[in-house]
Design an enzyme around this catalytic site. Structure first.
Site, short mmCIF file in Angstrom:
data_model
loop_
_atom_site.label_atom_id
_atom_site.label_comp_id
_atom_site.label_asym_id
_atom_site.label_seq_id
_atom_site.Cartn_x
_atom_site.Cartn_y
_atom_site.Cartn_z
N CYS B 50 4.99 -11.07 11.94
CA CYS B 50 5.63 -12.39 12.11
C CYS B 50 6.19 -12.90 10.78
CB CYS B 50 4.67 -13.43 12.68
SG CYS B 50 3.04 -12.90 12.98
N HIS B 100 4.67 -3.27 -4.21
CA HIS B 100 4.87 -4.27 -3.16
C HIS B 100 4.06 -3.91 -1.91
CE1 HIS B 100 7.05 -7.34 -0.86
NE2 HIS B 100 6.96 -6.47 0.14
#
Lengths: 270, 425
Positions: B50, B100
């Site tokens: 999401c 990351h």
């Protein structure tokens, strides 16, 4: 050899404590499991340390104050381990093991004094003393659990949540653990006391009804039975019962030390 | 062997953009396949949650060119104008891309610091991509590393510990008092948003019985159906308070719904069995003086918010520790990557040297004309042996280099000195 077991016991208990603390702070299951294993190792080493000490003094470990305190520590660790397995709750270990270490160090680092010769011998007597000390250890454990309950409840009610509160056992579990421990204590003290009377009866053919130790033991029995009853009652369940449990253990300490040393005729063995 | 990442997340893109660029499972598979078929990437993995949509890949050519092509592909795949999408996109290459991903899997990059769901989402994305043949040696190693980092951060730090929402703080408090909630009873008064979240968490913990009270019977019936509970008519406090271990209140009311006398009476009737009251209403639904009653635990919205604040601060203290774990694994991955690259480069170099030797021999064929074919073959073999010997020591040194920095320098130097403008391994 004596020194080896002493060092091994201290190291095992010390590492067990550090693992339990790690478990309490970080919540890592591995740390808790390691704590349990090390406590079991410490218990074995402690057993042999007690055995060595007894051999050195040519008597059972409970014939002097230091020996009986060490036995108390050993039985406290044993009772805790049983309770930990039964309730599957490890976060109390960090609070119990320091007490075990304190008793062990106090009793084993003190110089072995002269042992007063006593006529106390035989299996009935050995069980009488061992079961009585086991009962004291179980009461000691319920004392620690009650202190944790009171502290945790205070933190919850005052809303002072720190890091540790999320790792402590739930309040209701602490109550149950404390009650289980008291039941163990009551059962063993009743059997131990009965064996004591049996031994006195066989040895002397008479029972000393007037000894202050009897009175102290009856008081301990009554107060702990009252605790068990009140802990389930409306007015006392929770903090009040825990406070009573703390008070009861003070009574046990009084019975174990002051009564034995200064008031009792038949229990002044150290 | 290089890695490219193009994506966006809650920090770079508003929800309107995020929802347009998110991938369903089928879309993720389709995109991964198309990216490989079009030759933009050799290995591909799409991670879509999401709060983020990211495409990880190993490009056949220069990473920066691939990143551009990837961004263009994303905008066309989702039918979003490139100028609308590009400000939200980030591009990371190699070390930064690895770092990351490792931060993502450990929860350091999450909106809710340290949240646990992301590790499962990374695992699922990897499982899907691996199953569809989208990943190869590089992404396999990268994502296995990411899962390892995520697990380590969760087990070695407090980043994922302690409740971080008001609802979970309330439920965790209930567990501090009662232990497991699967034999407990809860009473829900009203139905505010946070109240519903608490009920949802209680349901997740298999709370044994759930009762609902609401001023409107119709609404109460609806809530009971929704929560899977039973309705108690509004106002039947004696009965309602005799049952639960915890009460969750989020009623819209100007006056307290639970007052001291009612609860005091109820506590006597329930023999002082512990009662947890969660007052999530504003204005408060429960008389604050109830906190003094024996075996009553009262928490209002501010109390729970304060617990969450303390927990967030505690989690933030764990960030440096978690970052250290991430850095350790980034170094480990880059070291592996450099080692693999060195082996590839050496193979290419060896092939090139042999080709040069063959060309050298061809050019001087006349000089060797007086040799018999078997003698020429022997000379060629000796030359190969000499070249192999010349390459052996530097190759061993390159392989054995411990320092990651030096290893990467060596790879670059090797490429610059011998393989510039030639094929890449």
């Amino acid at each position: 050899m004596d020194r080896l077991y002493l060092i091994l016991t201290v190291v095992a208990y010390g590492l067990s404590l550090s693992s339990y603390l790690r478990y309490l702070i970080t919540g890592k299951d591995v740390a808790g499991r390691v704590g349990t294993i090390l406590l079991a190792v410490g218990l074995c080493a402690h057993y042999f340390a007690l055995l060595e000490r007894s051999r050195g003094l040519h008597t059972v470990p409970y014939h002097d104050l230091y020996g009986s305190l060490s036995l108390f520590g050993w039985l406290l660790a044993l009772t805790y381990l049983g309770l930990e397995v039964f309730h599957r709750q490890r976060s109390v270990g960090a609070f119990v093991v320091p007490v075990v270490i304190a008793f062990f160090l106090f009793s084993h680092l003190a110089p072995a004094g002269r042992i007063v010769e006593t006529p106390a011998k035989g299996i009935a007597f050995a069980f009488h003393v061992t079961l009585s000390i086991l009962a004291y250890a179980a009461f000691g454990l319920s004392f620690v659990l009650s202190i944790i309950f009171l502290a945790e409840q205070r933190l919850l009610r005052t809303r002072h949540m720190g890091a540790v509160i999320w790792r402590l056992p739930p309040l209701e579990l602490l109550e149950r653990m404390s009650q289980s421990s008291v039941i163990v204590g009551l059962v063993t003290i009743v059997i131990g006391t009965a064996l004591g009377f049996l031994w006195v009866d066989r040895l002397q053919g008479t029972v000393l009804y007037y000894d202050s130790k009897y009175l102290a033991t009856i008081l301990v029995l009554v107060f702990y039975a009252a605790y068990l009853f009140l802990a389930r009652s409306a007015a006392w369940r929770g903090a009040r019962a825990s406070k009573l449990c703390v008070f009861n253990f003070l009574l046990v300490i009084f019975s174990f030390t002051a009564v034995n040393l200064f008031f009792s005729h038949s229990h002044r063995y150290f | 062997m290089e890695i490219v990442l193009v994506g966006l997340n809650h920090r770079t893109a508003p929800v309107e953009v995020r929802e347009r660029v998110s991938f369903t499972v089928e879309q993720a598979q389709q995109a991964a396949t198309e990216l490989r078929e079009r030759g933009i990437l050799e290995e591909t993995l799409v991670l879509s949650t999401c709060n983020r949509s990211e495409v990880y890949g190993v490009p056949p050519e220069d990473v920066r060119q691939s990143a551009g092509a990837l961004a263009t592909y994303l905008s066309s795949f989702h039918s979003v104008a490139p100028e609308a999408l590009s400000p939200s996109l980030y591009h990371h290459y190699d070390r930064e891309a690895v770092r990351h991903l490792f931060r993502v899997s450990s929860g350091l990059d999450s909106m809710l610091l340290g949240e646990a769901e992301i590790l499962g989402q990374v695992r699922e994305a990897y499982r899907m991509a691996h199953g569809n043949g989208g990943t190869g040696p590089v992404l396999n190693r990268l994502f296995q590393g990411a899962l390892e980092v995520g697990k380590r951060v969760r087990s070695e730090t407090e980043l994922g510990a302690r409740p971080m929402s008001v609802a979970s703080a309330g439920v965790k408090l209930a567990e501090r008092i009662f232990g497991k909630l699967n034999q407990r009873t809860a009473l829900v008064l009203g139905a505010g948003t946070i109240g519903e979240q608490v009920v949802s968490q209680l349901r997740d913990r298999d709370v044994a019985h759930l009762y609902v009270m609401n001023r409107s019977r119709e609404k109460a019936d609806q809530l009971a159906r929704e929560f899977g509970g039973k309705v108690i008519p509004w106002g039947e406090w004696d009965h309602a308070l005799s049952l639960p271990d915890l009460v969750v209140s989020s009623v819209s009311s100007d006056d307290p719904v639970l007052v001291r006398d009612t609860v005091k009476q109820a506590m006597a009737a329930r023999k002082n069995r512990a009662l947890l009251l969660m007052d999530l209403g504003v204005p408060r639904n429960i008389d604050p003086s109830l906190a003094d009653l024996y075996n009553v635990y009262l928490y209002n919205l501010d109390d729970l918010t304060e617990i969450v604040r303390q927990n967030r601060a505690a989690r933030e203290q764990e960030i440096p520790h978690a970052e250290d774990i991430v850095d350790e694994h980034v170094t480990k991955f880059l070291s592996w990557q450099a080692s693999v690259e060195i082996v590839g480069l050496l193979d290419v170099l060896r092939t090139r040297v042999r080709e040069e030797r063959a060309e050298f021999v061809r050019e001087r064929m006349e000089m060797l004309a007086h040799f018999k074919p078997e003698e020429r073959e022997k000379i060629e073999l000796l030359m190969d042996e000499l070249l192999e010997k010349l390459l052996m020591r530097p190759a061993e040194k390159l392989r054995g280099e411990k320092s990651l920095h030096k290893k990467i320098q060596n790879v670059d130097a090797l490429r610059d000195l011998f393989l510039k403008d030639r094929e890449k391994p």
